[in-house]
Design a protein around this motif. Structure first.
Motif: not given
Length: 447
Positions: A330-334, A343-353, A399-407
């Motif tokens: 998962w790429s996450r924006t902060s 936009c990076a391959y960061d672990p989950p964290g505050p402010g990361r979407v 497959f365009r992941n429907p769980a979270a993020g853009y899709w």
């Protein structure tokens, strides 16, 4: 993933170009030295490597790395009754491959399915479906399982529903794979991320029992007939998934129930390996009934991010003499301190979407590594596989992941969870990278 060099035609001249391109001209015989300019010209036909974003771990989000109308399409899979209202098969973890069977190319497709009436593939689903076609464009038909289960839904080759087919000495569904119930979720038990392989003349399916199952982890089925089955469980999975139990997964997973997930099969010659998440792999026994016992599973030698996020969907492809190790990340924006977007391959964290579920790849001269730094090979194309078609062209699934993020956005969710394929490009024997086919690039020898 199977080595492309062991089952499909690869242009020998291309392989030779990769070998001679790595040698000094002075070391070549006169005839080869005279051919060197032609080889150099051949290399210039390859697209270039893109400089990786710095620092290491940033995601490349450029639109050229997205599956687009000019480089991808959705597979026209035969619809099941559950698909008719949508008009498209709902699928996650799309898997496609091409095998030569009886002298002809046979394309196969499978993936994570959802049961009728459910919006996702959890907390239970109803098994593994398989489609076949003579070409990538189709026609794609569900495999004919009517001779095995006349009353069952066509194309379903394995399901926890088939537990009644167990016989002494032949297990189709192990006790840990059966459906079960609790007060929180009700009916539980799902299978995800199946892969289909043709190895030594037999068909194998490697898949994973998901988070809501009695035990979570990877297992393998072997067909006692053709691609349609009937399939049975290999002996090494009668009591548990492959590998030992781990600490991990969602909090609702029972202690001791979580094992290594997202198992895939890699074959080369007469040997086979299980490829797992968490950097791990294992050699299969010669009889393919279990992995070779070891106190600790070996690890791929990788170049991790710092910090390393959770990765899944691991697989390996051998192409042009190199090994490509794929992961889903998962790429996450902060927001950077200067107000710009990171936009990076960061672990989950505050402010990361969560933004996109990407395919990240590394390359090595050896199966076990050491592998190069990873690069973004496809935006939104994570949890996929790379394969070579019968003409030698490279493809990836998505497959365009429907769980979270853009899709997962309500404006796009109807276009998510689809069986898609996208063309890949190789940057040649100098660059040695695989990317989603980008828009027309300047031709160089790679960088």
């Amino acid at each position: 993933m199977t080595s492309s060099e062991n089952r499909l035609h690869i242009d020998r001249r291309s392989l030779l170009a990769g070998v001679t391109g790595s040698l000094g001209v002075a070391a070549l015989p006169a005839s080869a030295a005279q051919a060197a300019p032609a080889e150099a010209a051949s290399q210039r036909r390859h697209p270039s490597n893109w400089p990786a974003p710095e620092p290491y771990g940033l995601a490349d989000t450029r639109l050229d790395l997205w599956p687009r109308k000019d480089n991808s399409f959705l597979l026209p899979l035969e619809l099941r009754p559950r698909d008719e209202e949508r008009g498209q098969v709902w699928m996650r973890d799309t898997y496609v491959n091409c095998f030569v069977v009886d002298g002809r190319p046979l394309y196969v497709a499978t993936g994570t399915s959802r049961a009728p009436g459910l919006s996702t593939a959890a907390p239970w689903n109803d098994g593994i479906f398989v489609w076949v076609a003579p070409s990538l464009k189709g026609p794609w038909r569900l495999v004919d399982t009517s001779g095995i289960r006349p009353e069952a839904e066509r194309g379903k080759v394995w399901s926890p529903e088939f537990v009644g087919e167990n016989r002494p000495g032949r297990t189709v569904v192990a006790p840990w794979q059966e459906y079960w119930h609790d007060e929180r979720f009700g009916k539980r038990g799902e299978v995800w991320a199946p892969e289909l392989h043709h190895f030594r003349g037999r068909w194998y399916i490697v898949a994973c029992m998901g988070d809501h199952s009695q035990k979570v982890g990877s297992f393998m089925l072997v067909s006692e007939g053709g691609i349609e089955g009937p399939y049975r469980l290999v002996k090494g999975n009668l009591n548990k998934p492959f590998g030992g139990s781990l600490v991990g997964g969602p909090a609702f997973i029972e202690p001791g129930a979580y094992h290594h997930i997202d198992g895939g099969l890699y074959t080369e010659g007469d040997d086979a390996w299980l490829v797992l998440h968490n950097d791990l792999y294992a050699k299969f026994r010669d009889d393919m009934e279990d992995i070779v016992p070891t106190s600790n599973l070996p690890k791929f030698q990788q170049t991790p991010y710092a910090p390393e996020p959770y990765l899944e969907g691991a697989s390996v492809l051998k192409y042009k003499g190199k090994y490509y190790l794929l992961h889903a990340a998962w790429s996450r924006t902060s927001i950077n301190p200067d107000g710009s977007t990171r936009c990076a391959y960061d672990p989950p964290g505050p402010g990361r979407v969560q933004y996109q579920y990407d395919a990240v790849v590394a390359v090595s001269d050896n199966f076990e590594g050491p592998y190069s730094k990873r690069w973004t090979a496809g935006v939104g194309a994570g949890h996929n596989n790379f394969f070579v078609d019968h003409s030698g062209h490279l493809w990836a699934t998505f497959f365009r992941n429907p769980a979270a993020g853009y899709w997962a956005d309500p404006s796009r969710i109807t276009d998510a969870a689809v069986p898609g394929v996208v063309r890949l490009e190789w940057t040649g024997p100098t660059g040695n990278r695989l990317y989603v086919q980008r828009q027309k690039q300047a031709c160089t020898t790679g960088g």
